[in-house]
Design a protein around this motif. Structure first.
Motif, short mmCIF file in Angstrom:
data_model
loop_
_atom_site.label_atom_id
_atom_site.label_comp_id
_atom_site.label_asym_id
_atom_site.label_seq_id
_atom_site.Cartn_x
_atom_site.Cartn_y
_atom_site.Cartn_z
N LEU A 4 47.19 43.18 51.80
CA LEU A 4 47.54 42.97 53.56
C LEU A 4 48.81 43.56 53.79
CD1 LEU A 4 46.13 39.63 54.95
CD2 LEU A 4 44.86 42.91 55.23
N ARG A 5 49.85 42.88 53.18
CA ARG A 5 51.20 43.22 53.60
C ARG A 5 51.60 45.03 52.70
NH1 ARG A 5 53.04 40.22 49.63
NH2 ARG A 5 53.46 38.24 51.59
N ILE A 6 51.18 45.23 52.31
CA ILE A 6 51.31 47.29 51.61
C ILE A 6 50.21 47.39 52.73
CG2 ILE A 6 52.26 46.48 49.96
CD1 ILE A 6 49.85 47.37 48.29
N GLY A 7 49.29 47.11 53.39
CA GLY A 7 48.43 47.87 54.29
C GLY A 7 47.27 48.52 53.42
N GLN A 8 47.20 47.63 52.46
CA GLN A 8 46.00 48.63 51.77
C GLN A 8 44.31 47.78 51.80
OE1 GLN A 8 47.38 50.25 48.37
NE2 GLN A 8 48.84 51.93 48.92
N ALA A 9 44.48 46.30 51.84
CA ALA A 9 43.41 45.75 51.64
C ALA A 9 42.49 46.38 52.53
CB ALA A 9 43.33 44.24 53.19
N VAL A 10 41.23 46.01 51.12
CA VAL A 10 39.94 46.81 51.64
C VAL A 10 38.78 45.56 51.21
CG1 VAL A 10 40.88 48.73 50.86
CG2 VAL A 10 39.85 47.55 48.92
N PRO A 11 37.45 45.80 51.46
CA PRO A 11 36.28 45.10 51.47
C PRO A 11 36.40 44.24 50.51
CG PRO A 11 35.57 46.85 53.14
CD PRO A 11 36.80 47.20 52.23
N GLY A 12 36.42 45.50 49.37
CA GLY A 12 36.11 44.14 47.53
C GLY A 12 37.27 43.48 47.40
N ASP A 13 38.46 43.67 48.27
CA ASP A 13 38.82 42.48 47.98
C ASP A 13 38.74 41.33 48.71
OD1 ASP A 13 41.16 44.24 47.05
OD2 ASP A 13 41.72 44.51 49.07
N LEU A 14 37.94 41.08 49.87
CA LEU A 14 37.00 39.86 50.77
C LEU A 14 36.30 40.12 49.22
CD1 LEU A 14 37.57 38.66 53.41
CD2 LEU A 14 36.36 39.75 53.68
N LEU A 15 35.55 40.26 48.94
CA LEU A 15 34.54 40.28 47.81
C LEU A 15 34.82 39.29 47.14
CD1 LEU A 15 32.57 43.89 48.43
CD2 LEU A 15 31.32 41.34 48.73
N ALA A 16 36.33 39.83 45.92
CA ALA A 16 37.00 39.51 45.38
C ALA A 16 37.10 37.83 45.94
CB ALA A 16 37.83 39.98 44.45
N LEU A 17 37.50 37.81 46.44
CA LEU A 17 37.59 36.59 47.26
C LEU A 17 36.37 35.52 47.65
CD1 LEU A 17 39.41 33.89 48.19
CD2 LEU A 17 39.27 35.48 50.53
N HIS A 18 35.56 36.28 47.80
CA HIS A 18 34.06 35.25 47.96
C HIS A 18 33.74 34.78 46.58
CE1 HIS A 18 29.43 34.82 48.54
NE2 HIS A 18 30.31 34.37 49.88
N ALA A 19 33.94 35.57 45.79
CA ALA A 19 33.67 35.16 43.88
C ALA A 19 34.39 34.55 43.94
CB ALA A 19 33.49 36.75 43.57
N ALA A 20 35.79 34.67 44.19
CA ALA A 20 36.04 33.36 43.30
C ALA A 20 35.84 31.56 43.93
CB ALA A 20 37.86 33.11 43.73
N LEU A 21 35.35 31.91 45.48
CA LEU A 21 35.34 30.69 46.13
C LEU A 21 33.69 30.17 45.71
CD1 LEU A 21 36.57 31.70 49.85
CD2 LEU A 21 36.69 29.55 48.82
N LEU A 22 32.88 31.18 45.76
CA LEU A 22 31.19 30.67 45.43
C LEU A 22 30.75 31.66 43.81
CD1 LEU A 22 31.43 30.67 48.66
CD2 LEU A 22 29.45 30.00 48.54
N ALA B 10 27.13 31.88 43.39
CA ALA B 10 25.86 32.66 44.45
C ALA B 10 26.22 33.88 44.06
CB ALA B 10 27.61 32.55 45.87
N PRO B 11 25.01 34.37 44.91
CA PRO B 11 24.60 35.69 44.30
C PRO B 11 25.79 37.03 44.68
CG PRO B 11 22.96 34.93 45.48
CD PRO B 11 23.99 33.89 45.23
N ALA B 12 25.98 37.13 43.83
CA ALA B 12 27.54 38.22 44.46
C ALA B 12 26.94 39.88 44.83
CB ALA B 12 27.55 39.39 42.82
#
Length: 280
Positions: free
Chosen positions: A110-128, A131-133
């Motif tokens: 986010l700081r470099i302006g390049q956050a994409v949905p895949g980054d949120l998917l990676a966070l979700h996978a780390a949290l759960l 759970a289904p990927a």
């Protein structure tokens, strides 16, 4: 919108996503509240930098935000039921290292302006991890205790576009130091409901990553789940007001006040003070 008049409003792109691009245009940036939150984070930087464990879950009542009198919410609408010791202990624990790492990666992107949905998917996978990927494939509805529909999330066909839109707005918000739009992105993830489970946990950490990037502070140690649970009824009331009356401004004010209240109550780390030269 829903075809059935008996149902409450369903997901509406114009109501639940598009205002993100207009929050600052409409003056919903709450400069005073943003300044107060930034000041609270600056004061708490020693706690974040020290890597201290989260505050004791027994202190959850300290995290309750007093109801804003200006909001004119009937007291009966905000029930302050206590959190059980078991729940407080569970949600007050520090995140696992892989979750913290994913939050920090998202903050950097986010700081470099390049956050994409895949980054949120990676966070979700780390949290759960069990759970289904990936994104949900079916429909999802939030139901009340009587099994009536409270909210209908958008179809799975819209999720890729919706997530890309939200992450683009989050990138823009961090670049402009716009904490208000980040609070809006947090709500928008809840409305989009891209995952079968863990939407709240994921969206809360997106909020921490974005605000930490804005304020140049790693906010990942903040027990954000405990903070939200301590204010859950007030929190959900404000979300509902977006759906029912498009009250984005009140939601943003609430999020800023909730975080400021919680951060300002973090315990100061005990930093040894060196003895003056020549002292006994």
């Amino acid at each position: 919108m829903c075809a059935e008049a008996a149902l409450p409003p369903c997901f509406d792109r114009q109501r639940h996503l598009e205002p993100l691009a207009l929050i600052t245009v409409h003056g919903w940036d709450h400069p005073r509240l943003q300044a107060e939150l930034a000041r609270a984070v600056r004061m708490a930087r020693p706690w974040f930098a020290a890597g201290l464990p989260p505050p004791a879950s027994a202190c959850w009542e300290d995290l309750q935000l007093p109801i804003d009198k200006v909001a004119q919410i009937p007291a009966s609408r905000i029930q302050r039921a206590p959190i059980s010791a078991e729940i407080a202990a569970r949600i007050g624990q520090a995140d696992r290292p892989e979750v913290t790492a994913a939050v920090r990666v998202l903050a950097l992107r986010l700081r470099i302006g390049q956050a994409v949905p895949g980054d949120l998917l990676a966070l979700h996978a780390a949290l759960l991890p069990d759970a289904p990927a990936g994104l949900r494939r079916g429909s999802i509805a939030l139901r009340r205790a009587d099994d009536s529909i409270d909210f209908q999330a958008p179809s799975a066909d819209f999720l890729d576009e919706g997530l890309a839109f939200i992450l683009a707005e989050a990138n823009r918000a961090v670049a402009g130091g716009d904490l208000a739009t980040l609070a809006g992105c947090y709500a928008a993830i809840n409305f989009l409901h891209p995952f079968a489970d863990g939407n709240g946990r994921t969206s809360r950490r997106l909020l921490l990553a974005g605000m930490g990037a804005c304020l140049d502070t790693d906010l990942s140690p903040l027990p954000i789940d405990l903070v939200v649970w301590c204010n859950r009824t007030y929190h959900d009331y404000r979300l509902r007001q977006i759906t029912q009356a498009n009250h984005w401004g009140a939601w943003i004010a609430f999020v800023a006040q909730m975080l400021c209240h919680a951060v300002s109550r973090l315990p100061a780390p005990a930093i040894p003070v060196p003895l003056a030269q020549g002292s006994a």
